[in-house]
Design a protein around this motif. Sequence first.
Motif, PDB file in Angstrom:
ATOM      1  N   LEU A  44     -42.733 -27.380 -19.007  1.00 39.37           N
ATOM      2  CA  LEU A  44     -42.597 -26.556 -20.207  1.00 39.37           C
ATOM      3  C   LEU A  44     -43.033 -25.121 -19.937  1.00 39.37           C
ATOM      4  CD1 LEU A  44     -41.900 -26.426 -23.215  1.00 39.37           C
ATOM      5  CD2 LEU A  44     -44.268 -27.052 -23.714  1.00 39.37           C
ATOM      6  N   ALA A  45     -44.136 -24.952 -19.217  1.00 41.31           N
ATOM      7  CA  ALA A  45     -44.614 -23.610 -18.900  1.00 41.31           C
ATOM      8  C   ALA A  45     -43.582 -22.844 -18.078  1.00 41.31           C
ATOM      9  CB  ALA A  45     -45.944 -23.690 -18.150  1.00 41.31           C
ATOM     10  N   ALA A  54     -35.090 -14.604 -19.496  1.00 42.95           N
ATOM     11  CA  ALA A  54     -33.695 -14.537 -19.948  1.00 42.95           C
ATOM     12  C   ALA A  54     -33.571 -13.688 -21.213  1.00 42.95           C
ATOM     13  CB  ALA A  54     -33.163 -15.947 -20.200  1.00 42.95           C
ATOM     14  N   GLN A  55     -34.523 -13.817 -22.113  1.00 38.14           N
ATOM     15  CA  GLN A  55     -34.515 -12.996 -23.325  1.00 38.14           C
ATOM     16  C   GLN A  55     -34.663 -11.516 -22.983  1.00 38.14           C
ATOM     17  OE1 GLN A  55     -37.761 -15.068 -25.388  1.00 38.14           O
ATOM     18  NE2 GLN A  55     -36.340 -15.639 -27.016  1.00 38.14           N
ATOM     19  N   THR A  56     -35.527 -11.230 -22.005  1.00 39.08           N
ATOM     20  CA  THR A  56     -35.719  -9.846 -21.568  1.00 39.08           C
ATOM     21  C   THR A  56     -34.437  -9.299 -20.966  1.00 39.08           C
ATOM     22  OG1 THR A  56     -38.059 -10.257 -21.115  1.00 39.08           O
ATOM     23  CG2 THR A  56     -37.063  -8.335 -20.065  1.00 39.08           C
ATOM     24  N   GLU A  57     -33.779 -10.125 -20.143  1.00 32.48           N
ATOM     25  CA  GLU A  57     -32.505  -9.699 -19.542  1.00 32.48           C
ATOM     26  C   GLU A  57     -31.458  -9.435 -20.616  1.00 32.48           C
ATOM     27  OE1 GLU A  57     -29.130 -11.267 -16.346  1.00 32.48           O
ATOM     28  OE2 GLU A  57     -30.903 -12.495 -16.787  1.00 32.48           O
ATOM     29  N   GLU A  58     -31.387 -10.319 -21.605  1.00 28.57           N
ATOM     30  CA  GLU A  58     -30.412 -10.136 -22.695  1.00 28.57           C
ATOM     31  C   GLU A  58     -30.715  -8.866 -23.475  1.00 28.57           C
ATOM     32  OE1 GLU A  58     -28.409 -10.121 -26.369  1.00 28.57           O
ATOM     33  OE2 GLU A  58     -30.593 -10.347 -26.217  1.00 28.57           O
ATOM     34  N   SER A  59     -31.984  -8.610 -23.702  1.00 27.69           N
ATOM     35  CA  SER A  59     -32.383  -7.407 -24.433  1.00 27.69           C
ATOM     36  C   SER A  59     -32.045  -6.151 -23.637  1.00 27.69           C
ATOM     37  CB  SER A  59     -33.890  -7.463 -24.713  1.00 27.69           C
ATOM     38  OG  SER A  59     -34.328  -6.311 -25.401  1.00 27.69           O
ATOM     39  N   GLU A 123     -20.151  -8.783 -20.371  1.00 31.58           N
ATOM     40  CA  GLU A 123     -20.071 -10.066 -19.672  1.00 31.58           C
ATOM     41  C   GLU A 123     -21.462 -10.520 -19.233  1.00 31.58           C
ATOM     42  OE1 GLU A 123     -17.348  -9.467 -16.496  1.00 31.58           O
ATOM     43  OE2 GLU A 123     -15.557  -9.504 -17.778  1.00 31.58           O
ATOM     44  N   ARG A 124     -22.237  -9.570 -18.696  1.00 23.97           N
ATOM     45  CA  ARG A 124     -23.603  -9.920 -18.287  1.00 23.97           C
ATOM     46  C   ARG A 124     -24.457 -10.321 -19.483  1.00 23.97           C
ATOM     47  NH1 ARG A 124     -26.599  -6.067 -16.477  1.00 23.97           N
ATOM     48  NH2 ARG A 124     -25.203  -4.257 -16.458  1.00 23.97           N
ATOM     49  N   ARG A 125     -24.252  -9.634 -20.590  1.00 21.37           N
ATOM     50  CA  ARG A 125     -25.022  -9.955 -21.788  1.00 21.37           C
ATOM     51  C   ARG A 125     -24.633 -11.333 -22.323  1.00 21.37           C
ATOM     52  NH1 ARG A 125     -25.216  -6.698 -27.619  1.00 21.37           N
ATOM     53  NH2 ARG A 125     -26.899  -7.987 -28.505  1.00 21.37           N
ATOM     54  N   GLU A 126     -23.352 -11.627 -22.307  1.00 21.34           N
ATOM     55  CA  GLU A 126     -22.894 -12.941 -22.779  1.00 21.34           C
ATOM     56  C   GLU A 126     -23.473 -14.046 -21.910  1.00 21.34           C
ATOM     57  OE1 GLU A 126     -18.721 -15.417 -23.560  1.00 21.34           O
ATOM     58  OE2 GLU A 126     -18.668 -13.293 -23.021  1.00 21.34           O
ATOM     59  N   SER A 127     -23.487 -13.808 -20.595  1.00 25.64           N
ATOM     60  CA  SER A 127     -24.075 -14.791 -19.670  1.00 25.64           C
ATOM     61  C   SER A 127     -25.563 -14.967 -19.952  1.00 25.64           C
ATOM     62  CB  SER A 127     -23.848 -14.333 -18.230  1.00 25.64           C
ATOM     63  OG  SER A 127     -24.460 -15.221 -17.322  1.00 25.64           O
ATOM     64  N   ALA A 128     -26.247 -13.855 -20.218  1.00 28.36           N
ATOM     65  CA  ALA A 128     -27.677 -13.914 -20.529  1.00 28.36           C
ATOM     66  C   ALA A 128     -27.918 -14.659 -21.833  1.00 28.36           C
ATOM     67  CB  ALA A 128     -28.259 -12.514 -20.605  1.00 28.36           C
ATOM     68  N   GLN A 129     -27.062 -14.437 -22.821  1.00 29.58           N
ATOM     69  CA  GLN A 129     -27.202 -15.128 -24.105  1.00 29.58           C
ATOM     70  C   GLN A 129     -27.022 -16.635 -23.940  1.00 29.58           C
ATOM     71  OE1 GLN A 129     -24.209 -12.904 -26.261  1.00 29.58           O
ATOM     72  NE2 GLN A 129     -25.747 -11.688 -27.354  1.00 29.58           N
ATOM     73  N   GLU A 130     -26.055 -17.003 -23.105  1.00 28.56           N
ATOM     74  CA  GLU A 130     -25.839 -18.432 -22.845  1.00 28.56           C
ATOM     75  C   GLU A 130     -27.054 -19.033 -22.144  1.00 28.56           C
ATOM     76  OE1 GLU A 130     -22.291 -18.571 -20.559  1.00 28.56           O
ATOM     77  OE2 GLU A 130     -20.959 -18.229 -22.276  1.00 28.56           O
ATOM     78  N   ARG A 131     -27.630 -18.261 -21.226  1.00 29.18           N
ATOM     79  CA  ARG A 131     -28.823 -18.726 -20.515  1.00 29.18           C
ATOM     80  C   ARG A 131     -30.000 -18.874 -21.474  1.00 29.18           C
ATOM     81  NH1 ARG A 131     -30.940 -21.696 -16.514  1.00 29.18           N
ATOM     82  NH2 ARG A 131     -32.658 -20.684 -15.398  1.00 29.18           N
ATOM     83  N   GLU A 134     -29.407 -22.007 -23.496  1.00 27.99           N
ATOM     84  CA  GLU A 134     -29.609 -23.210 -22.681  1.00 27.99           C
ATOM     85  C   GLU A 134     -31.100 -23.484 -22.489  1.00 27.99           C
ATOM     86  OE1 GLU A 134     -29.374 -24.597 -18.022  1.00 27.99           O
ATOM     87  OE2 GLU A 134     -28.567 -22.654 -18.629  1.00 27.99           O
ATOM     88  N   LEU A 135     -31.844 -22.430 -22.152  1.00 27.98           N
ATOM     89  CA  LEU A 135     -33.274 -22.601 -21.917  1.00 27.98           C
ATOM     90  C   LEU A 135     -34.017 -22.950 -23.199  1.00 27.98           C
ATOM     91  CD1 LEU A 135     -33.820 -19.670 -19.406  1.00 27.98           C
ATOM     92  CD2 LEU A 135     -34.118 -22.104 -18.920  1.00 27.98           C
ATOM     93  N   ALA A 136     -33.580 -22.384 -24.319  1.00 30.28           N
ATOM     94  CA  ALA A 136     -34.207 -22.719 -25.604  1.00 30.28           C
ATOM     95  C   ALA A 136     -34.021 -24.199 -25.908  1.00 30.28           C
ATOM     96  CB  ALA A 136     -33.613 -21.868 -26.718  1.00 30.28           C
ATOM     97  N   GLU A 137     -32.830 -24.706 -25.603  1.00 28.30           N
ATOM     98  CA  GLU A 137     -32.551 -26.130 -25.825  1.00 28.30           C
ATOM     99  C   GLU A 137     -33.407 -26.998 -24.919  1.00 28.30           C
ATOM    100  OE1 GLU A 137     -28.736 -29.223 -25.656  1.00 28.30           O
ATOM    101  OE2 GLU A 137     -28.424 -27.064 -25.564  1.00 28.30           O
TER     102      GLU A 137
END
Length: 247
Positions: A44-45, A54-59, A123-131, A134-137
């Motif tokens: 979990l950690a 991933a959130q930082t990358e998306e931001s 495209e990079r942002r969309e990939s980051a959002q998907e990541r 996925e990680l949130a799930e």
Amino acid sequence: MNAASADQIRLLDVQDLDVRLQQLAHKRKSLPEHAELESLTRDLAQLRDLHVAAQTEESDCAREQTKAEQDVDQVRQRAARDQQRLDSGAVSSPKDLENLQREIASLAKRQGDLEDVVLEVMERRESAQERVAELAERVTSVQSRIDDATGRRDAACAEIDGEAATVTKERAVVAGAVPADLLKLYEKLREQHGGIGAAKLYARSCQGCRQELAITELNEIRQAAPGTVVRCENCRRILVRTAESGL
């Protein structure tokens, strides 16, 4: 030291209860849920760190996209102004017209390049959002498993603690009937010998160290009065004689 045979035998009951308490403590400490929770907590950690990254990358991509779109808009507006000047006929000098047309062409290329940048960032942002999703799930899934394992661990601990409390009460009653000096010796020996302070002499063997007693030692024990507290020559634990001792 002397103690009635019944008191010595009662000491074996105390020993049995102490062994049971040790077993319960070991069982509690060795519950598989402990290792499971330790592993899940590490997972979990790690997932949370990845999720934050991933959130930082998306931001970062979102800011980069906004900047790129602003750049495109600025170029578009400048090109529109130049085109308006060209269409208005306000520029009559051939050289100025040529320069204006060259700038409009340059701006068109610049706009195309910037729009390509916008698409690449999107495209990079969309990939980051998907990541991120996925990680949130995965974080939610592992947290659910942790909650389940915690519930199982707590239930198992509660059951063990309940049994240990019952055994502790029974032990207090039984130990209360053992002479204080005998109990004190037993407690001292139990601390020195891995939790076993008294053992039964069974079929000429000490059940504490599992060693068969020598003939001379057996003869000494045979000759000892029933109230004499004897000790094993091998392990020095209190040796309790019963009808099964083989004397």
